[in-house]
Write an enzyme that holds these catalytic residues in place. Structure first.
Site, PDB file in Angstrom:
ATOM      1  N   SER A 151       7.365   4.557   1.882  1.00 25.32           N
ATOM      2  CA  SER A 151       6.038   4.254   2.434  1.00 25.32           C
ATOM      3  C   SER A 151       6.108   2.980   3.259  1.00 25.32           C
ATOM      4  CB  SER A 151       5.022   4.073   1.303  1.00 25.32           C
ATOM      5  OG  SER A 151       3.884   3.421   1.818  1.00 25.32           O
ATOM      6  N   HIS A 188       6.785   8.048   4.961  1.00 25.25           N
ATOM      7  CA  HIS A 188       5.410   8.185   4.486  1.00 25.25           C
ATOM      8  C   HIS A 188       4.523   7.177   5.208  1.00 25.25           C
ATOM      9  CE1 HIS A 188       2.522   9.468   1.373  1.00 25.25           C
ATOM     10  NE2 HIS A 188       2.138   8.200   1.314  1.00 25.25           N
ATOM     11  N   ASP A 226       0.783   5.755   5.519  1.00 27.05           N
ATOM     12  CA  ASP A 226      -0.494   5.659   4.811  1.00 27.05           C
ATOM     13  C   ASP A 226      -1.607   5.240   5.757  1.00 27.05           C
ATOM     14  OD1 ASP A 226       0.079   6.243   2.004  1.00 27.05           O
ATOM     15  OD2 ASP A 226       1.394   4.502   2.117  1.00 27.05           O
ATOM     16  N   MET A 279      -5.537   4.500   6.165  1.00 23.55           N
ATOM     17  CA  MET A 279      -6.714   4.143   5.348  1.00 23.55           C
ATOM     18  C   MET A 279      -7.851   3.697   6.257  1.00 23.55           C
ATOM     19  SD  MET A 279      -4.920   2.044   2.267  1.00 23.55           S
ATOM     20  CE  MET A 279      -3.295   2.494   1.640  1.00 23.55           C
ATOM     21  N   HIS A 284      -0.213  10.518   5.166  1.00 24.28           N
ATOM     22  CA  HIS A 284      -1.135  10.554   4.029  1.00 24.28           C
ATOM     23  C   HIS A 284      -2.482   9.980   4.477  1.00 24.28           C
ATOM     24  CE1 HIS A 284      -1.957   8.878  -0.328  1.00 24.28           C
ATOM     25  NE2 HIS A 284      -2.810   9.820   0.011  1.00 24.28           N
ATOM     26  N   MET A 293      -5.952   8.791   3.888  1.00 20.84           N
ATOM     27  CA  MET A 293      -6.947   8.326   2.907  1.00 20.84           C
ATOM     28  C   MET A 293      -8.201   7.969   3.695  1.00 20.84           C
ATOM     29  SD  MET A 293      -4.240   6.243   0.588  1.00 20.84           S
ATOM     30  CE  MET A 293      -3.068   6.297   1.915  1.00 20.84           C
ATOM     31  N   MET A 304      -1.409  11.455  -6.879  1.00 19.23           N
ATOM     32  CA  MET A 304      -1.435   9.986  -6.844  1.00 19.23           C
ATOM     33  C   MET A 304      -1.230   9.445  -8.258  1.00 19.23           C
ATOM     34  SD  MET A 304      -1.739   9.108  -3.736  1.00 19.23           S
ATOM     35  CE  MET A 304      -1.802   7.344  -4.056  1.00 19.23           C
ATOM     36  N   GLY A 309      -5.058   2.945  -2.048  1.00 25.89           N
ATOM     37  CA  GLY A 309      -5.618   1.778  -1.362  1.00 25.89           C
ATOM     38  C   GLY A 309      -4.608   0.683  -1.096  1.00 25.89           C
ATOM     39  N   PHE A 310      -3.684   0.506  -2.010  1.00 32.80           N
ATOM     40  CA  PHE A 310      -2.751  -0.611  -1.859  1.00 32.80           C
ATOM     41  C   PHE A 310      -1.362  -0.252  -2.385  1.00 32.80           C
ATOM     42  CE2 PHE A 310      -7.024  -2.207  -2.222  1.00 32.80           C
ATOM     43  CZ  PHE A 310      -7.101  -3.078  -1.139  1.00 32.80           C
ATOM     44  N   GLY A 311      -0.347  -0.835  -1.746  1.00 34.07           N
ATOM     45  CA  GLY A 311       1.012  -0.727  -2.263  1.00 34.07           C
ATOM     46  C   GLY A 311       1.210  -1.737  -3.386  1.00 34.07           C
ATOM     47  N   GLY A 312       2.297  -1.605  -4.089  1.00 29.09           N
ATOM     48  CA  GLY A 312       2.676  -2.596  -5.087  1.00 29.09           C
ATOM     49  C   GLY A 312       1.926  -2.540  -6.410  1.00 29.09           C
ATOM     50  N   ASP A 316       3.076   9.706  -5.601  1.00 32.42           N
ATOM     51  CA  ASP A 316       2.892   8.487  -4.792  1.00 32.42           C
ATOM     52  C   ASP A 316       2.185   7.411  -5.608  1.00 32.42           C
ATOM     53  OD1 ASP A 316       2.382   6.637  -2.764  1.00 32.42           O
ATOM     54  OD2 ASP A 316       1.030   7.936  -1.627  1.00 32.42           O
ATOM     55  N   GLY A 317       2.868   6.256  -5.733  1.00 36.17           N
ATOM     56  CA  GLY A 317       2.257   5.094  -6.377  1.00 36.17           C
ATOM     57  C   GLY A 317       3.054   4.585  -7.550  1.00 36.17           C
ATOM     58  N   SER A 366       7.229  -0.379  -2.343  1.00 37.07           N
ATOM     59  CA  SER A 366       7.858  -1.605  -2.850  1.00 37.07           C
ATOM     60  C   SER A 366       9.291  -1.368  -3.307  1.00 37.07           C
ATOM     61  CB  SER A 366       7.071  -2.149  -4.040  1.00 37.07           C
ATOM     62  OG  SER A 366       5.705  -2.026  -3.800  1.00 37.07           O
TER      63      SER A 366
HETATM   64  C1  DX5 Z   1      -1.264   3.770  -1.932  1.00 38.14           C
HETATM   65  C2  DX5 Z   1      -0.338   4.463  -0.957  1.00 38.14           C
HETATM   66  C3  DX5 Z   1       1.084   4.467  -1.333  1.00 38.14           C
HETATM   67  C4  DX5 Z   1       1.702   3.092  -1.462  1.00 38.14           C
HETATM   68  C5  DX5 Z   1       2.850   3.185  -2.392  1.00 38.14           C
HETATM   69  O1  DX5 Z   1      -2.562   4.088  -1.635  1.00 38.14           O
HETATM   70  O2  DX5 Z   1      -0.734   5.828  -0.810  1.00 38.14           O
HETATM   71  O3  DX5 Z   1       1.848   5.297  -0.465  1.00 38.14           O
HETATM   72  O4  DX5 Z   1       2.153   2.572  -0.255  1.00 38.14           O
HETATM   73  O5  DX5 Z   1       3.379   1.922  -2.593  1.00 38.14           O
HETATM   74  P1  DX5 Z   1       4.208   1.537  -3.904  1.00 38.14           P
HETATM   75  O6  DX5 Z   1       5.416   2.443  -3.916  1.00 38.14           O
HETATM   76  O7  DX5 Z   1       4.533   0.109  -3.703  1.00 38.14           O
HETATM   77  O8  DX5 Z   1       3.311   1.805  -5.087  1.00 38.14           O
HETATM   78 ZN    ZN Z   2       0.589   7.252   0.288  1.00 38.17          ZN
END
Ligand code: DX5
Ligand code: ZN
Length: 220
Positions: free
Chosen positions: A7, A32, A34, A36, A65, A67, A136, A141-144, A174-175, A197
């Site tokens: 991602s 991937h 993302d 948003m 993806h 969102m 999911m 909404g957020f990575g990490g 994913d996530g 991450s």
């Molecule tokens: C979250 C995203 C994910 C995110 C995954 O809403 O859809 O794709 O980037 O990041 P990690 O692998 O860091 O959880």
């Molecule tokens: Zn994603």
């Protein structure tokens, strides 16, 4: 077959062309992306203009993806920008079937995603129109973020549904995917793994991708 889809949300956005080429060279099958909208999720990222800017730099599969609310409005733009797979959220579409059919009509593969708290039964009516299911394992909404263990049951339920129906639909997860959690997701039936991450925060992304792949394959 195990597919790793890094991602780009966790990559260096100031240097995307380089990051994308590096990712393909590191052995990832998909990239991937993302998207948003600040409405369906509380964050804003990239759109079709950024995707089309990086498209000429690689021929890796673009796993987009969405969102965003009512994604049917923007499908043609994402196709034009170079998307290969377009995944929408069940929770974000008034007419899920029409949205999936429109994705296929454009010549893309159609994916349907559910958030961790959505009942996986919501996927069942759409199985005939799906090329991929995205489960999911964090709130989008957020990575990490950390993997939500309760969502492993959603992977299992989706895999059972696909099998019972006699379909051949791969399950993406994913996530919060790491070399530990990927084992849980693979055991539950996922074969496509998104990792932000766990790839881009590592010094050697080729090694990170290989370690994720090895962990997923050892879990089968
Ligand atoms: C979250 C995203 C994910 C995110 C995954 O809403 O859809 O794709 O980037 O990041 P990690 O692998 O860091 O959880
Ligand atoms: Zn994603």
């Amino acid at each position: 077959m195990t597919i790793i889809s890094p991602s780009v949300l966790s990559c260096d956005f100031s240097n995307m062309a380089f990051e994308v080429k590096k990712t393909a060279k590191a052995g990832a099958e998909y990239l991937h992306l993302d998207v948003m909208d600040g409405a369906f999720v509380p964050n804003i990222t990239i759109g079709p203009c950024v995707i089309s800017a990086i498209r000429p730099h690689t021929d890796i599969v673009f796993d987009v993806h969405l969102m965003i609310d009512e994604p049917i409005r923007y499908l043609a733009d994402f196709k034009k920008s170079g998307a290969d797979i377009i995944t929408v959220h069940e929770e974000a579409c008034t007419d899920v079937k029409a949205t999936l059919l429109a994705i296929r009509e454009l010549g893309c593969k159609a994916g349907l995603s559910i958030k961790p708290k959505t009942d996986p039964e919501k996927l069942r009516p759409y199985l005939p129109y799906l090329d991929m299911i995205l489960i999911m394992t964090v709130e989008p909404g957020f990575g990490g973020q950390s993997y939500i263990h309760a969502a492993t049951d959603n992977i299992r339920a989706a895999a059972a549904m696909v099998k019972e129906g006699g379909y051949d639909i791969p399950i993406e997860v994913d996530g919060g995917i790491t070399t530990e959690t990927i084992t849980l997701a693979a055991k539950a039936g996922a074969s496509i793994f998104v990792a932000g991450s766990a790839v881009y925060k590592k010094p050697d992304i080729a090694l990170a991708i290989q370690e994720l792949r090895n962990a997923a394959e050892a879990a089968k």
